[in-house]
Design an enzyme around this catalytic site. Structure first.
Site, PDB file in Angstrom:
ATOM      1  N   GLU A 277      69.539   6.291 -47.668  1.00 50.12           N
ATOM      2  CA  GLU A 277      70.264   7.558 -47.720  1.00 50.12           C
ATOM      3  C   GLU A 277      69.551   8.572 -48.615  1.00 50.12           C
ATOM      4  O   GLU A 277      69.551   9.763 -48.332  1.00 50.12           O
ATOM      5  CB  GLU A 277      71.706   7.309 -48.215  1.00 50.12           C
ATOM      6  CG  GLU A 277      72.621   8.481 -47.957  1.00 50.12           C
ATOM      7  CD  GLU A 277      74.105   8.103 -47.966  1.00 50.12           C
ATOM      8  OE1 GLU A 277      74.448   6.932 -47.709  1.00 50.12           O
ATOM      9  OE2 GLU A 277      74.925   9.006 -48.232  1.00 50.12           O
ATOM     10  N   GLU A 280      66.603   9.951 -46.671  1.00 53.26           N
ATOM     11  CA  GLU A 280      67.114  10.897 -45.679  1.00 53.26           C
ATOM     12  C   GLU A 280      67.496  12.213 -46.365  1.00 53.26           C
ATOM     13  O   GLU A 280      67.181  13.300 -45.878  1.00 53.26           O
ATOM     14  CB  GLU A 280      68.341  10.262 -45.021  1.00 53.26           C
ATOM     15  CG  GLU A 280      68.950  11.045 -43.892  1.00 53.26           C
ATOM     16  CD  GLU A 280      70.217  10.347 -43.360  1.00 53.26           C
ATOM     17  OE1 GLU A 280      70.881   9.639 -44.136  1.00 53.26           O
ATOM     18  OE2 GLU A 280      70.522  10.535 -42.164  1.00 53.26           O
ATOM     19  N   CYS A 297      79.687   6.177 -45.710  1.00 54.50           N
ATOM     20  CA  CYS A 297      80.068   4.763 -45.886  1.00 54.50           C
ATOM     21  C   CYS A 297      81.560   4.529 -45.745  1.00 54.50           C
ATOM     22  O   CYS A 297      82.001   3.393 -45.681  1.00 54.50           O
ATOM     23  CB  CYS A 297      79.559   4.183 -47.192  1.00 54.50           C
ATOM     24  SG  CYS A 297      79.201   5.371 -48.433  1.00 54.50           S
ATOM     25  N   SER A 317      75.268  11.560 -43.027  1.00 58.97           N
ATOM     26  CA  SER A 317      74.112  10.682 -43.139  1.00 58.97           C
ATOM     27  C   SER A 317      74.134   9.737 -41.948  1.00 58.97           C
ATOM     28  O   SER A 317      75.190   9.258 -41.544  1.00 58.97           O
ATOM     29  CB  SER A 317      74.203   9.880 -44.430  1.00 58.97           C
ATOM     30  OG  SER A 317      73.393   8.733 -44.328  1.00 58.97           O
ATOM     31  N   LYS A 356      87.756  -0.748 -42.569  1.00 55.69           N
ATOM     32  CA  LYS A 356      86.565  -1.562 -42.276  1.00 55.69           C
ATOM     33  C   LYS A 356      86.805  -2.474 -41.082  1.00 55.69           C
ATOM     34  O   LYS A 356      85.876  -2.866 -40.384  1.00 55.69           O
ATOM     35  CB  LYS A 356      86.177  -2.387 -43.503  1.00 55.69           C
ATOM     36  CG  LYS A 356      85.594  -1.558 -44.636  1.00 55.69           C
ATOM     37  CD  LYS A 356      84.146  -1.167 -44.394  1.00 55.69           C
ATOM     38  CE  LYS A 356      83.713  -0.074 -45.362  1.00 55.69           C
ATOM     39  NZ  LYS A 356      82.411   0.500 -44.999  1.00 55.69           N
ATOM     40  N   GLU A 359      85.944  -0.311 -38.307  1.00 56.19           N
ATOM     41  CA  GLU A 359      84.499  -0.063 -38.270  1.00 56.19           C
ATOM     42  C   GLU A 359      83.758  -1.239 -37.631  1.00 56.19           C
ATOM     43  O   GLU A 359      82.875  -1.046 -36.786  1.00 56.19           O
ATOM     44  CB  GLU A 359      83.981   0.185 -39.688  1.00 56.19           C
ATOM     45  CG  GLU A 359      82.489   0.484 -39.734  1.00 56.19           C
ATOM     46  CD  GLU A 359      81.977   0.669 -41.162  1.00 56.19           C
ATOM     47  OE1 GLU A 359      81.388   1.703 -41.453  1.00 56.19           O
ATOM     48  OE2 GLU A 359      82.177  -0.228 -41.999  1.00 56.19           O
ATOM     49  N   GLU A 364      78.977   0.518 -31.414  1.00 55.50           N
ATOM     50  CA  GLU A 364      77.591   0.698 -31.876  1.00 55.50           C
ATOM     51  C   GLU A 364      77.109  -0.496 -32.674  1.00 55.50           C
ATOM     52  O   GLU A 364      75.912  -0.700 -32.835  1.00 55.50           O
ATOM     53  CB  GLU A 364      77.467   1.919 -32.808  1.00 55.50           C
ATOM     54  CG  GLU A 364      78.002   3.231 -32.311  1.00 55.50           C
ATOM     55  CD  GLU A 364      79.464   3.426 -32.661  1.00 55.50           C
ATOM     56  OE1 GLU A 364      80.300   2.863 -31.906  1.00 55.50           O
ATOM     57  OE2 GLU A 364      79.795   4.103 -33.649  1.00 55.50           O
ATOM     58  N   CYS A 501      86.970   3.341 -53.148  1.00 56.81           N
ATOM     59  CA  CYS A 501      87.308   2.017 -52.594  1.00 56.81           C
ATOM     60  C   CYS A 501      88.180   1.190 -53.532  1.00 56.81           C
ATOM     61  O   CYS A 501      88.943   0.338 -53.064  1.00 56.81           O
ATOM     62  CB  CYS A 501      86.047   1.244 -52.269  1.00 56.81           C
ATOM     63  SG  CYS A 501      84.903   2.169 -51.246  1.00 56.81           S
TER      64      CYS A 501
END
Ligand code: SF4
Ligand code: SF4
Ligand code: FES
Lengths: 667, 165
Positions: A277, A280, A297, A317, A356, A359, A364, A501
């Site tokens: 990251e 990037e 994230c 990102s 999560k 996710e 993907e 989190c």
């Protein structure tokens, strides 16, 4: 400033906005269902009633404190009223406590115990409403809802979405997503905050404990567990250990006892995320392209952006989250090291987060129908499993994590705190930009508990404007400010949950969320201090991972394994409904008026297009329709002519469309 | 793509005008819903989501308001809405047998409120305020007093003839 008498004690008050807060300051645990200091006051449950001399019974949560008030919290009358309320709530409530996910953490159960409700004079409710299990993260049981509205307010006020609201009235009143749809069909981002505030079992984390045991018992599977940063400072709470104390070693021991093969640290993958990251970011920053860069994230934030801010998707990102980087690395590379196929390896994540679960199920993150992460358990579920296994957690000896992915730096560990990702990235960016070693690794400006924080990091002359937000309502505000040009940033960290989190909805349920969060936050910063290394770029295990498989940060291989793409999402899944369908005509044009295109002015396009078609005499040849979201929102306004999808349509393209119609009609 | 719902452009155009008239703020919600209800006889889901976006409300909130008030319906209604009064006076004078007779006559089964051909909706209401005429029914804006199950047959015959049935 003032003073009140509460149950005979003199109590000072200062900034407290209601009597309830003052009563709690006097260390009296007045019961409530519908009060949360971070949310607006609703005042519906009436459990917080007190008797005020000269005024009778009042709900303390929405009565402001006044100097000289004499307040009683425990009188014969109050006790009777509270008991009555509980009895009435229970009359309308599923009473199968033994089978409820929230047994033991349910406020209704707790208060019924405290007030000694031993019988209910009313019959059970006759209608049973179906469970909503459509969401990957949350299970909704309307039969257990007591209509306190906490979930409604948290979703609206903290997350800025408003997935749930009251519907119908009288005895039929319920809290439900729009159109009585299921949670999985609407714009819920799976953050779980509604389940964290729900006093009963009406909204709970979807438990996947059975699948975890099945995998552990299955000898043909190598079970690999990753533990997210925030988990280690929360598990101890459930076993009477000090809040915020890291129990990573004990968790590892417990998991090994349960039969897990390898235990690794998601913080390792967080280090990897930092490297990718930062690279990037520096590239975008120097090219002034897709700035600000948003972190990616938090899966609740990502889904939120996909639904509401498709125009910013290029600014996210492209890095996968640490959870998904971990899964990808294990299934792609580590399985090979072990001489196994990806199907033989079963990856379980332990996360503080309900999103999560969603996710891990995103397509993907599947390769050949096999997910990178097979199962996500929340901290709550891990605690249940430890209890189920009969492990005396508090007295466990710590065990070291397995290598290679058990090694993390402090930068990867602080990911669990709001501001942690930014700080970790800055620790790396500093050294890349200045080509000097960073001596003091603590960036105090990023730390804190406020929902929005911003500051400028000075990397020896290179200034980076950073914003840190938690809570999606705050994110929405920030995005609007960026859109309107009111705010400019280079790097924006977004976490959906309050405090980041550590405040995730998968963490143990407590009535005192804010304080616990602060202790957990401190715990992670202490872990960072305790570790040998504080910068992701120092992690030797990362260096070998790049050498063996990924070549270098940002490489083609790294992109394949560690990065991803985003797409716009419709807010609400709908069945096609048709009102006054126009007659058949040779050309078919749809103009999208879904939320995103609507906001970009598609309605005006639609209007102009009709006018022009009319003017040129083609109105009879075109079946012109308004469509509700074609899921191409990033390129909105969208116009579809037969099969041709046109994006970013402006007024200047309208003649082109008319031209197209002409040629089609002539054919 | 197949799930993309769509409506006639004129409907969107009309709705935009209605919204513009009442102002795009949350307080316009009820008047806008009233207009949609008037025009379509019900509140189509797609339009509710659209209205939510335009007024900066969540669809769940709009749904909540739409289900709170009895004047709104979320199900498509028939061309003829038959309301059977079941207030006290009508009830004691046998409104329920009337209700059952109507349902049977228009062949409504399984708790459905609207006939499959979209011609009739049958519902009960509490007190239409015409107790002297009990039992009372209304069909759209027309009031029928002192109805009997036999009268029902005649009334519906007339309507069906009008519809060419
Ligand atoms: S999970 Fe989050 S987004 Fe979904 S309904 Fe609950 S609070 Fe709202
Ligand atoms: S679902 Fe839970 S939080 Fe929401 S209104 Fe019902 S009881 Fe309250
Ligand atoms: S906490 Fe005051 S009414 Fe619910």
């Amino acid at each position: 400033m003032g003073q009140m008498i509460i149950d005979g004690q003199k109590v000072e008050f200062d900034k407290e906005t209601n009597i309830l807060e003052v009563v709690r300051k006097a260390r009296i645990d007045l019961p409530t269902f519908c009060y949360y200091s971070e949310l607006s006051v609703y005042g519906a449950c009436r459990m917080c009633i007190v008797e005020i001399e000269g005024r009778g019974i009042q709900a303390s949560c929405h009565t402001p404190p006044e100097d000289g008030l004499v307040v009683r919290t425990n009188t014969a009358k109050l006790r009777k009223v509270r008991k009555n309320i509980l009895e009435l709530l229970l009359a309308n409530h599923d009473r199968e406590c033994t089978m409820c996910e929230r047994s033991g953490t349910c406020k209704l159960q707790d208060l019924a115990q405290r007030y000694g409700v031993r019988q209910i004079r009313f019959g059970e409710r006759d209608v049973k409403l179906p469970l909503d299990v459509s969401s990957p993260s949350i299970v909704r049981d309307p039969n257990k809802c007591i209509l306190c509205g906490d979930c409604v307010r948290v979703c609206k006020e903290i997350q800025g979405i408003g997935v749930l609201d009251f519907a119908h009235r009288g005895a039929k009143m319920m809290v439900t997503p729009a159109f009585n749809k299921q949670l999985g069909e609407v714009d819920c981002v799976n953050c779980g905050q509604c389940s964290a505030v729900c006093p009963t079992g009406a909204l709970v984390v979807k438990s996947q404990i059975d699948q975890a045991w099945d995998a552990i018992y299955d000898d043909s599977k190598t079970v690999i567990v990753q533990i997210a940063p925030a988990v280690r400072v929360a598990v101890g709470e459930a076993f009477g250990l000090p809040v915020g104390q890291s129990t990573l070693g004990q968790i590892t021991t417990a998991l090994k006892q349960m039969g897990v093969d390898k235990v690794f640290d998601t913080s390792f993958a967080a280090d990897l995320t930092v490297i990718e990251e930062t690279r990037e970011f520096i590239q975008r920053f120097s090219e002034k392209k897709n700035i600000p860069q948003f972190t990616s994230c938090c899966p609740a934030w990502v889904k939120f952006a996909e639904q509401y801010y498709p125009e910013f998707l290029d600014n996210l990102s492209s890095c996968r989250s640490p959870q998904q980087m971990f899964g990808s690395v294990v299934k792609r590379y580590y399985a090979q090291d072990l001489g196994l196929d990806r199907e033989q390896v079963y990856v379980i994540s332990i996360m503080p987060c309900t999103a999560k679960k969603f996710e891990a199920g995103r397509e993907e993150f599947f390769v050949a129908n096999n997910p990178d992460v097979d199962l996500v358990l929340t901290t709550q579920e891990l605690i249940s499993m430890i209890k189920e296994a009969g492990i005396d957690f508090a007295s466990l000896e710590p065990t070291a994590l397995d290598m290679p992915f058990g090694f993390a730096t402090g930068a990867g560990v602080i990911f669990g705190n709001s501001g942690g990702v930014s700080e970790a990235v800055l620790r790396n960016a500093y050294e890349i930009v200045t080509k000097e070693e960073l001596q003091n690794v603590v960036f105090n400006d990023v730390r804190g508990h406020e929902g929005v924080r911003d500051f400028t990091a000075d990397l020896k002359g290179t200034e980076i404007k950073v914003a840190i937000v938690n809570g999606l309502a705050n994110a929405r505000q920030l995005l609007e400010d960026i859109k309107s040009g009111k705010a400019h940033y280079d790097l924006v960290e977004v976490m959906a949950c309050p405090g980041g989190c550590v405040g995730g909805a998968g963490q143990p349920i407590s009535q005192n969320g804010t304080n616990l969060r602060k202790e957990r936050t401190k715990g992670l910063y202490r872990e960072d201090q305790r570790l040998q290394m504080h910068k992701s770029q120092q992690n030797p295990m990362l260096t070998s991972l790049y050498e063996q498989w990924l070549t270098e940060p940002g490489s083609e291989e790294a992109h394949q394994a560690l990065h991803t793409e985003y797409g716009s999402r419709r807010r609400i899944d709908t069945e096609a409904i048709k009102i006054n369908q126009p007659e058949n005509a040779p050309v078919d044009i749809q103009v999208c008026v879904g939320t995103s295109c609507y906001l970009k002015g598609s309605v005006k396009i639609l209007k102009t297009l009709t006018d022009m078609l009319q003017k040129d005499g083609y109105e009879e040849d075109v079946k012109l329709r308004a469509a509700f979201c074609c899921q191409q929102c990033a390129g909105g306004p969208v116009v579809i002519v037969d099969d041709k999808v046109m994006g970013n349509v402006g007024f200047e393209q309208i003649p082109e469309i008319v031209q197209l119609v002409k040629s089609k009609v002539e054919k | 793509m197949s799930r993309t719902a769509e409506v006639d452009l004129n409907v969107v155009d009309w709705l935009n005008n209605v919204i513009a008239e009442h102002g795009s703020t949350p307080s316009a919600l009820i008047p806008v819903l009233q207009e949609v209800q008037k025009k379509h006889n019900y509140l189509p889901e797609e339009l509710l989501t659209y209205i939510a976006t335009a007024l900066n409300l969540s669809p769940a909130t709009v749904y909540g308001v739409a289900t709170f008030y009895a004047q709104f319906s979320l199900d498509p209604k028939g061309k003829y809405i038959i309301k059977v009064c079941d207030g006290t006076a009508c009830h004691v004078r046998g409104s329920l047998p009337i209700y059952e007779a109507i349902r049977k006559r228009v062949k409504l089964v399984d708790g459905k409120a609207t006939t499959d051909d979209g011609l009739f909706s049958v519902e009960t209401v509490s007190c239409l305020g015409a107790c002297g005429l009990a039992p009372v029914i209304t069909i759209n804006d027309q009031v029928y007093g002192q109805v009997t199950p036999e009268a029902i047959d005649l009334i519906i015959d007339v309507l069906e003839k009008r519809e060419g049935m």
